[in-house]
Design a protein around this motif. Structure first.
Motif, PDB file in Angstrom:
ATOM      1  N   MET A  84       0.675  -1.161   0.046  1.00 22.13           N
ATOM      2  CA  MET A  84       0.197   0.174   0.160  1.00 22.13           C
ATOM      3  C   MET A  84       0.944   1.118   0.054  1.00 22.13           C
ATOM      4  SD  MET A  84      -3.348   0.654   0.046  1.00 22.13           S
ATOM      5  CE  MET A  84      -4.401   2.000   0.631  1.00 22.13           C
ATOM      6  N   MET A  85       1.674   1.203   0.794  1.00 26.78           N
ATOM      7  CA  MET A  85       2.930   2.471   0.987  1.00 26.78           C
ATOM      8  C   MET A  85       3.496   2.652  -0.529  1.00 26.78           C
ATOM      9  SD  MET A  85       4.011   2.556   4.793  1.00 26.78           S
ATOM     10  CE  MET A  85       5.100   3.993   4.560  1.00 26.78           C
ATOM     11  N   CYS A  86       3.888   1.516  -1.206  1.00 22.65           N
ATOM     12  CA  CYS A  86       4.557   1.649  -2.395  1.00 22.65           C
ATOM     13  C   CYS A  86       3.665   2.450  -3.305  1.00 22.65           C
ATOM     14  CB  CYS A  86       5.073   0.255  -2.841  1.00 22.65           C
ATOM     15  SG  CYS A  86       5.977   0.140  -4.219  1.00 22.65           S
ATOM     16  N   ARG A  87       2.368   2.037  -3.304  1.00 20.34           N
ATOM     17  CA  ARG A  87       1.474   2.646  -4.216  1.00 20.34           C
ATOM     18  C   ARG A  87       1.245   4.101  -4.071  1.00 20.34           C
ATOM     19  NH1 ARG A  87      -4.616   0.925  -4.067  1.00 20.34           N
ATOM     20  NH2 ARG A  87      -3.523  -0.528  -2.596  1.00 20.34           N
ATOM     21  N   ASN A  88       1.123   4.312  -2.730  1.00 18.99           N
ATOM     22  CA  ASN A  88       0.920   5.739  -2.423  1.00 18.99           C
ATOM     23  C   ASN A  88       2.435   6.638  -2.926  1.00 18.99           C
ATOM     24  OD1 ASN A  88      -1.295   5.370  -1.009  1.00 18.99           O
ATOM     25  ND2 ASN A  88      -0.513   5.006   0.896  1.00 18.99           N
ATOM     26  N   CYS A  89       3.584   6.265  -2.720  1.00 13.86           N
ATOM     27  CA  CYS A  89       4.870   6.741  -3.254  1.00 13.86           C
ATOM     28  C   CYS A  89       4.712   6.784  -4.572  1.00 13.86           C
ATOM     29  CB  CYS A  89       5.931   5.884  -2.781  1.00 13.86           C
ATOM     30  SG  CYS A  89       6.387   5.967  -0.734  1.00 13.86           S
ATOM     31  N   MET A  90       4.173   5.785  -5.537  1.00 15.38           N
ATOM     32  CA  MET A  90       4.159   6.082  -6.738  1.00 15.38           C
ATOM     33  C   MET A  90       3.288   7.135  -7.109  1.00 15.38           C
ATOM     34  SD  MET A  90       4.508   1.791  -7.839  1.00 15.38           S
ATOM     35  CE  MET A  90       3.595   1.890  -9.191  1.00 15.38           C
ATOM     36  N   VAL A  91       2.149   6.923  -6.656  1.00 14.93           N
ATOM     37  CA  VAL A  91       1.035   8.156  -6.949  1.00 14.93           C
ATOM     38  C   VAL A  91       1.531   9.347  -6.504  1.00 14.93           C
ATOM     39  CG1 VAL A  91      -1.060   9.251  -6.305  1.00 14.93           C
ATOM     40  CG2 VAL A  91      -0.708   6.534  -6.867  1.00 14.93           C
ATOM     41  N   ALA A  92       2.416   9.804  -5.467  1.00 12.89           N
ATOM     42  CA  ALA A  92       2.974  10.995  -5.137  1.00 12.89           C
ATOM     43  C   ALA A  92       4.198  11.218  -6.118  1.00 12.89           C
ATOM     44  CB  ALA A  92       3.404  11.090  -3.849  1.00 12.89           C
ATOM     45  N   ALA A  93       4.633  10.378  -6.718  1.00 13.60           N
ATOM     46  CA  ALA A  93       5.743  10.590  -7.646  1.00 13.60           C
ATOM     47  C   ALA A  93       5.033  11.129  -9.027  1.00 13.60           C
ATOM     48  CB  ALA A  93       6.653   9.398  -7.799  1.00 13.60           C
ATOM     49  N   GLY A  94       3.820  10.762  -9.337  1.00 18.62           N
ATOM     50  CA  GLY A  94       3.333  11.197 -10.521  1.00 18.62           C
ATOM     51  C   GLY A  94       2.271  12.655 -10.340  1.00 18.62           C
ATOM     52  N   VAL A  95       1.869  12.640  -9.159  1.00 23.76           N
ATOM     53  CA  VAL A  95       1.128  13.671  -8.874  1.00 23.76           C
ATOM     54  C   VAL A  95       1.700  15.162  -8.353  1.00 23.76           C
ATOM     55  CG1 VAL A  95      -0.664  14.564  -7.368  1.00 23.76           C
ATOM     56  CG2 VAL A  95      -1.114  12.512  -8.277  1.00 23.76           C
ATOM     57  N   LEU A  96       2.950  14.858  -7.557  1.00 26.69           N
ATOM     58  CA  LEU A  96       3.648  15.862  -7.260  1.00 26.69           C
ATOM     59  C   LEU A  96       4.165  16.697  -8.260  1.00 26.69           C
ATOM     60  CD1 LEU A  96       4.870  14.706  -3.633  1.00 26.69           C
ATOM     61  CD2 LEU A  96       2.948  16.203  -4.135  1.00 26.69           C
ATOM     62  N   PRO A  97       4.768  16.185  -9.072  1.00 27.40           N
ATOM     63  CA  PRO A  97       5.465  17.156 -10.330  1.00 27.40           C
ATOM     64  C   PRO A  97       4.106  17.984 -11.139  1.00 27.40           C
ATOM     65  CG  PRO A  97       6.414  15.056 -10.277  1.00 27.40           C
ATOM     66  CD  PRO A  97       5.348  14.933  -9.354  1.00 27.40           C
ATOM     67  N   CYS A  98       3.215  17.270 -11.173  1.00 33.57           N
ATOM     68  CA  CYS A  98       2.170  18.056 -11.937  1.00 33.57           C
ATOM     69  C   CYS A  98       1.749  19.172 -11.089  1.00 33.57           C
ATOM     70  CB  CYS A  98       0.773  17.077 -12.099  1.00 33.57           C
ATOM     71  SG  CYS A  98       1.544  15.883 -13.381  1.00 33.57           S
ATOM     72  N   ARG A 114       3.357  20.867  -9.084  1.00 33.31           N
ATOM     73  CA  ARG A 114       4.578  21.805  -8.899  1.00 33.31           C
ATOM     74  C   ARG A 114       4.451  22.611 -10.111  1.00 33.31           C
ATOM     75  NH1 ARG A 114       8.453  17.512  -7.084  1.00 33.31           N
ATOM     76  NH2 ARG A 114       8.103  17.300  -4.960  1.00 33.31           N
ATOM     77  N   ILE A 115       4.192  21.814 -11.255  1.00 32.37           N
ATOM     78  CA  ILE A 115       4.279  22.849 -12.642  1.00 32.37           C
ATOM     79  C   ILE A 115       2.896  23.595 -12.551  1.00 32.37           C
ATOM     80  CG2 ILE A 115       3.725  22.471 -15.032  1.00 32.37           C
ATOM     81  CD1 ILE A 115       5.313  19.873 -14.792  1.00 32.37           C
ATOM     82  N   TRP A 116       1.754  23.155 -12.206  1.00 34.57           N
ATOM     83  CA  TRP A 116       0.599  23.970 -12.069  1.00 34.57           C
ATOM     84  C   TRP A 116       0.940  25.287 -11.154  1.00 34.57           C
ATOM     85  CZ3 TRP A 116      -2.966  19.234 -11.136  1.00 34.57           C
ATOM     86  CH2 TRP A 116      -3.124  18.586 -12.223  1.00 34.57           C
ATOM     87  N   SER A 117       1.440  25.074  -9.949  1.00 38.00           N
ATOM     88  CA  SER A 117       1.770  26.134  -8.989  1.00 38.00           C
ATOM     89  C   SER A 117       2.706  27.021  -9.732  1.00 38.00           C
ATOM     90  CB  SER A 117       1.938  25.667  -7.786  1.00 38.00           C
ATOM     91  OG  SER A 117       3.462  25.039  -7.690  1.00 38.00           O
ATOM     92  N   ASP A 118       3.659  26.508 -10.198  1.00 37.44           N
ATOM     93  CA  ASP A 118       4.620  27.664 -10.817  1.00 37.44           C
ATOM     94  C   ASP A 118       3.923  28.538 -11.795  1.00 37.44           C
ATOM     95  OD1 ASP A 118       6.658  26.515  -9.342  1.00 37.44           O
ATOM     96  OD2 ASP A 118       7.350  25.287 -10.638  1.00 37.44           O
ATOM     97  N   LYS A 119       3.044  27.696 -12.578  1.00 37.67           N
ATOM     98  CA  LYS A 119       2.451  28.676 -13.727  1.00 37.67           C
ATOM     99  C   LYS A 119       1.103  29.586 -13.146  1.00 37.67           C
ATOM    100  CE  LYS A 119       3.493  25.469 -17.314  1.00 37.67           C
ATOM    101  NZ  LYS A 119       2.911  24.731 -18.255  1.00 37.67           N
ATOM    102  N   CYS A 120       0.816  29.241 -11.932  1.00 35.54           N
ATOM    103  CA  CYS A 120      -0.303  29.969 -11.284  1.00 35.54           C
ATOM    104  C   CYS A 120      -0.059  31.666 -11.001  1.00 35.54           C
ATOM    105  CB  CYS A 120      -0.695  29.331  -9.822  1.00 35.54           C
ATOM    106  SG  CYS A 120      -1.945  30.249  -9.074  1.00 35.54           S
ATOM    107  N   SER A 121      -0.819  32.493 -11.532  1.00 34.91           N
ATOM    108  CA  SER A 121      -0.615  33.993 -11.323  1.00 34.91           C
ATOM    109  C   SER A 121      -1.806  34.547 -10.500  1.00 34.91           C
ATOM    110  CB  SER A 121      -0.669  34.595 -12.576  1.00 34.91           C
ATOM    111  OG  SER A 121      -2.041  34.311 -13.446  1.00 34.91           O
ATOM    112  N   SER A 122      -1.868  33.753  -9.443  1.00 38.08           N
ATOM    113  CA  SER A 122      -3.098  34.378  -8.365  1.00 38.08           C
ATOM    114  C   SER A 122      -2.687  35.607  -7.700  1.00 38.08           C
ATOM    115  CB  SER A 122      -3.417  33.274  -7.374  1.00 38.08           C
ATOM    116  OG  SER A 122      -4.380  33.727  -6.429  1.00 38.08           O
ATOM    117  N   LYS A 123      -3.680  36.296  -7.438  1.00 36.35           N
ATOM    118  CA  LYS A 123      -3.256  37.505  -6.507  1.00 36.35           C
ATOM    119  C   LYS A 123      -2.549  37.197  -4.997  1.00 36.35           C
ATOM    120  CE  LYS A 123      -7.547  38.922  -4.572  1.00 36.35           C
ATOM    121  NZ  LYS A 123      -8.502  39.881  -4.492  1.00 36.35           N
ATOM    122  N   TYR A 124      -2.840  36.039  -4.735  1.00 38.27           N
ATOM    123  CA  TYR A 124      -2.354  35.620  -3.267  1.00 38.27           C
ATOM    124  C   TYR A 124      -1.113  34.658  -3.529  1.00 38.27           C
ATOM    125  CZ  TYR A 124      -7.282  36.410  -2.314  1.00 38.27           C
ATOM    126  OH  TYR A 124      -8.468  36.793  -2.292  1.00 38.27           O
TER     127      TYR A 124
END
Length: 71
Positions: A1-15, A17-27
């Motif tokens: 189970m933990m291995c699956r969580n790590c694999m999901v995190a390895a795929g989701v976290l870079p995405c 990060r990319i979305w947050s780097d492109k975010c241009s919110s006033k906050y």
């Protein structure tokens, strides 16, 4: 189970990060994502707290319930 969580995190976290780097919110770039993540975790923890009641409402049998004795 933990291995699956790590694999999901390895795929989701870079995405995220990319979305947050492109975010241009006033906050700022990170704060909207921190707020959204905090709200999702709060909802998940609340649902976990009521999981027995939710299961009962969804059709769990009475013999599956354990009554809290407070000890």
């Amino acid at each position: 189970m933990m291995c699956r969580n790590c694999m999901v995190a390895a795929g989701v976290l870079p995405c995220v990060r990319i979305w947050s780097d492109k975010c241009s919110s006033k906050y700022g770039r990170r704060r909207p994502f921190i707020l959204a993540g905090s709200l999702m975790i709060s909802v998940a923890v609340t649902i976990i707290g009521f999981s027995t009641d939710i299961g009962y409402l969804l059709g769990d049998a009475d013999e599956d319930h354990r009554n809290f004795k407070g000890t």
